[in-house]
Motif scaffolding. Structure first.
Motif, PDB file in Angstrom:
ATOM      1  N   UNK A 230      10.059  13.106  -3.315  1.00  0.00           N
ATOM      2  CA  UNK A 230       9.881  11.787  -2.708  1.00  0.00           C
ATOM      3  C   UNK A 230       8.615  11.117  -3.224  1.00  0.00           C
ATOM      4  N   UNK A 231       7.522  11.887  -3.336  1.00  0.00           N
ATOM      5  CA  UNK A 231       6.273  11.334  -3.849  1.00  0.00           C
ATOM      6  C   UNK A 231       6.418  10.902  -5.313  1.00  0.00           C
ATOM      7  N   UNK A 232       7.087  11.730  -6.098  1.00  0.00           N
ATOM      8  CA  UNK A 232       7.301  11.406  -7.507  1.00  0.00           C
ATOM      9  C   UNK A 232       8.110  10.132  -7.663  1.00  0.00           C
ATOM     10  N   UNK A 233       9.207  10.029  -6.905  1.00  0.00           N
ATOM     11  CA  UNK A 233      10.053   8.846  -6.997  1.00  0.00           C
ATOM     12  C   UNK A 233       9.321   7.592  -6.526  1.00  0.00           C
ATOM     13  N   UNK A 234       8.553   7.714  -5.464  1.00  0.00           N
ATOM     14  CA  UNK A 234       7.792   6.566  -4.969  1.00  0.00           C
ATOM     15  C   UNK A 234       6.752   6.099  -5.965  1.00  0.00           C
ATOM     16  N   UNK A 235       6.060   7.052  -6.587  1.00  0.00           N
ATOM     17  CA  UNK A 235       5.046   6.692  -7.583  1.00  0.00           C
ATOM     18  C   UNK A 235       5.700   6.072  -8.814  1.00  0.00           C
ATOM     19  N   UNK A 236       6.843   6.603  -9.201  1.00  0.00           N
ATOM     20  CA  UNK A 236       7.544   6.078 -10.373  1.00  0.00           C
ATOM     21  C   UNK A 236       8.038   4.647 -10.130  1.00  0.00           C
ATOM     22  N   UNK A 237       8.522   4.385  -8.929  1.00  0.00           N
ATOM     23  CA  UNK A 237       9.002   3.038  -8.585  1.00  0.00           C
ATOM     24  C   UNK A 237       7.869   2.017  -8.609  1.00  0.00           C
ATOM     25  N   UNK A 238       6.659   2.455  -8.289  1.00  0.00           N
ATOM     26  CA  UNK A 238       5.508   1.559  -8.289  1.00  0.00           C
ATOM     27  C   UNK A 238       4.842   1.477  -9.660  1.00  0.00           C
ATOM     28  N   UNK A 239       5.337   2.242 -10.621  1.00  0.00           N
ATOM     29  CA  UNK A 239       4.753   2.230 -11.953  1.00  0.00           C
ATOM     30  C   UNK A 239       3.512   3.100 -12.071  1.00  0.00           C
ATOM     31  N   UNK A 240       3.302   3.981 -11.120  1.00  0.00           N
ATOM     32  CA  UNK A 240       2.144   4.885 -11.149  1.00  0.00           C
ATOM     33  C   UNK A 240       2.589   6.202 -11.788  1.00  0.00           C
ATOM     34  N   UNK A 241       2.631   6.184 -13.095  1.00  0.00           N
ATOM     35  CA  UNK A 241       3.187   7.328 -13.816  1.00  0.00           C
ATOM     36  C   UNK A 241       2.299   8.564 -13.749  1.00  0.00           C
ATOM     37  N   UNK A 242       1.006   8.356 -13.624  1.00  0.00           N
ATOM     38  CA  UNK A 242       0.106   9.516 -13.497  1.00  0.00           C
ATOM     39  C   UNK A 242       0.406  10.279 -12.210  1.00  0.00           C
ATOM     40  N   UNK A 243       0.605   9.548 -11.129  1.00  0.00           N
ATOM     41  CA  UNK A 243       0.952  10.185  -9.853  1.00  0.00           C
ATOM     42  C   UNK A 243       2.300  10.870  -9.922  1.00  0.00           C
ATOM     43  N   UNK A 244       3.271  10.245 -10.604  1.00  0.00           N
ATOM     44  CA  UNK A 244       4.600  10.837 -10.734  1.00  0.00           C
ATOM     45  C   UNK A 244       4.545  12.127 -11.546  1.00  0.00           C
ATOM     46  N   UNK A 245       3.777  12.106 -12.621  1.00  0.00           N
ATOM     47  CA  UNK A 245       3.640  13.305 -13.458  1.00  0.00           C
ATOM     48  C   UNK A 245       2.951  14.415 -12.677  1.00  0.00           C
TER      49      UNK A 245
END
Length: 135
Positions: free
Chosen positions: A96-111
């Motif tokens: 859920x955190x990865x998907x949320x970060x990816x949707x916001x364009x926060x790729x560092x958080x998603x990675x």
């Protein structure tokens, strides 16, 4: 009614304060001292800080209070079992955190969320080798 000998006491012989002490200690494990848990459980310090520490130490000593120690071990085991069997929930949280970060364009958080999820699964192992060439 006289008290049972200490070695024959069971969890049923715990007082309300003893149960509360153990539950506070387990709920705040690693963040609270035994003395602080004892105070929160309602024990009085009688004006001496050392007496609280002595009471807390005796409550968690199997020679003096084996029934309290058994209850403490039982509660700690329940807590540990809850966290051990709940890895799927942790994977879902990371997803859920990865998907949320990816949707916001926060790729560092998603990675980072994906990396931590992989660490939880045991896919990433931190191995460091140190070589000494001038010995």
């Amino acid at each position: 009614m006289p008290q049972r000998p200490k070695n024959l006491r069971t969890v049923a012989d715990l007082t309300d304060k003893q149960k509360k002490f153990v539950e506070i200690l387990v709920d705040n494990w690693g963040h609270i001292s035994k003395s602080d848990a004892l105070k929160k459980a309602g024990y009085s310090d009688n004006g001496s800080k050392s007496s609280i520490a002595v009471i807390a130490s005796r409550l968690t000593n199997p020679q003096y209070n084996p029934h309290v120690c058994r209850y403490l071990e039982m509660k700690l085991q329940e807590e540990q079992d809850e966290y051990e069997k709940d890895k799927l929930r942790r994977y879902k949280i990371f997803e859920r955190l990865r998907n949320g970060a990816e949707m916001k364009g926060q790729y560092t958080g998603a990675i980072n969320a994906e990396f931590r999820s992989g660490q939880l699964a045991g896919q990433f192992i931190d191995k460091k080798e140190i070589s000494h060439t001038t010995l």
